[in-house]
Write a protein that holds these residues in place. Structure first.
Motif, mmCIF file in Angstrom:
data_model
loop_
_atom_site.group_PDB
_atom_site.id
_atom_site.type_symbol
_atom_site.label_atom_id
_atom_site.label_comp_id
_atom_site.label_asym_id
_atom_site.label_seq_id
_atom_site.Cartn_x
_atom_site.Cartn_y
_atom_site.Cartn_z
ATOM 1 N N ALA A 1 -1.304 -54.352 -90.305
ATOM 2 C CA ALA A 1 -1.753 -54.048 -92.057
ATOM 3 C C ALA A 1 -1.197 -55.661 -92.498
ATOM 4 N N LEU A 2 0.098 -56.269 -92.286
ATOM 5 C CA LEU A 2 -0.077 -57.284 -93.161
ATOM 6 C C LEU A 2 -0.784 -58.894 -92.841
ATOM 7 N N GLU A 3 -1.780 -58.677 -91.291
ATOM 8 C CA GLU A 3 -2.367 -59.263 -90.907
ATOM 9 C C GLU A 3 -3.545 -59.574 -91.436
ATOM 10 N N PHE B 1 -4.474 -49.144 -87.975
ATOM 11 C CA PHE B 1 -2.968 -49.544 -88.746
ATOM 12 C C PHE B 1 -1.697 -49.148 -88.093
ATOM 13 N N SER B 2 -1.381 -50.033 -87.536
ATOM 14 C CA SER B 2 0.019 -49.830 -86.432
ATOM 15 C C SER B 2 1.189 -49.785 -88.206
ATOM 16 N N THR C 1 -0.818 -51.870 -99.622
ATOM 17 C CA THR C 1 -0.450 -51.516 -98.774
ATOM 18 C C THR C 1 0.818 -53.007 -98.400
ATOM 19 N N ARG C 2 0.069 -53.930 -98.744
ATOM 20 C CA ARG C 2 1.059 -54.966 -98.525
ATOM 21 C C ARG C 2 2.075 -55.146 -99.624
ATOM 22 N N THR C 3 2.042 -54.622 -100.486
ATOM 23 C CA THR C 3 3.428 -54.738 -101.493
ATOM 24 C C THR C 3 4.294 -53.701 -100.677
ATOM 25 N N THR C 4 3.668 -52.684 -100.306
ATOM 26 C CA THR C 4 4.764 -51.388 -99.946
ATOM 27 C C THR C 4 5.302 -51.552 -98.986
ATOM 28 N N LEU C 5 4.254 -52.117 -97.706
ATOM 29 C CA LEU C 5 5.137 -52.082 -96.535
ATOM 30 C C LEU C 5 6.373 -53.776 -96.521
#
Ligand SMILES: [Zn+2]
Length: 172
Positions: A13-15, A42-43, A80-84
């Motif tokens: 999800a970050l990529e 998403f893994s 999603t990005r900020t949480t991960l």
């Protein structure tokens, strides 16, 4: 030679950029909770992180991926990005490296996950839950579902056999 398993493409999800994120998320029309938790989409996003992501995006866990407008997709992508990133950093500081993919237990610093009955950090309304099997979805009814209680414990007792046994059953 043994038969090879089906090739499954895991998206980090970050990529991915926002377009790729939307495409992966909305590939099938289903609940946001289920789409986010699906390891073939998403893994690295499990039950705990998906609760936190949906809270920060201000979206209901049972909203359908097919009903997302562009603004909602953008909020979900950012959340999603900020949480991960946030939890990866916390994990690094705590144990020194690696992604905390085994965080399924409650963590005091989470906003809604594992916080049933406790005040939402944004609005102070009591965090609610949907119980299924041996797991539960946590959400804030004020911040995420326009004040609607999706389900509570007394309702689950009333429904008995009709109560969802899995996240899949929430879709019906
Ligand atoms: Zn709230």
């Amino acid at each position: 030679m043994p038969e090879l398993p089906d090739v499954v493409v895991y998206l980090e999800a970050l990529e991915v950029d926002e377009d790729e994120f939307r495409a992966a998320l909305t590939g099938r029309n289903r609940t946001l909770k289920r789409a986010l938790c699906d390891p073939t989409v998403f893994s690295g996003i499990g039950n705990a992180y998906s609760d936190e992501i949906l809270f920060h995006a201000g979206l209901s866990p049972v909203q359908r991926t097919g009903n997302l407008d562009p603004d909602e997709v953008a909020r979900l992508y950012e959340a999603t990005r900020t949480t991960l990133v946030d939890w990866t950093e916390r994990h690094r500081q705590a144990v020194g490296g690696g992604f905390p993919d085994k965080v399924t237990a409650f963590h005091d610093d989470m906003a809604v996950h594992g916080k049933y009955g406790q005040p939402c950090p944004e609005c102070s309304v009591a965090v609610q839950r949907i119980v299924y099997a041996d797991n539960e979805v946590n959400y804030c009814p004020q911040c995420q579902t326009d004040g609607r209680i999706l389900a509570d414990r007394s309702l689950s007792r009333l429904l008995k056999d009709d109560w969802p046994r899995s996240i899949d059953d929430l879709e019906d």
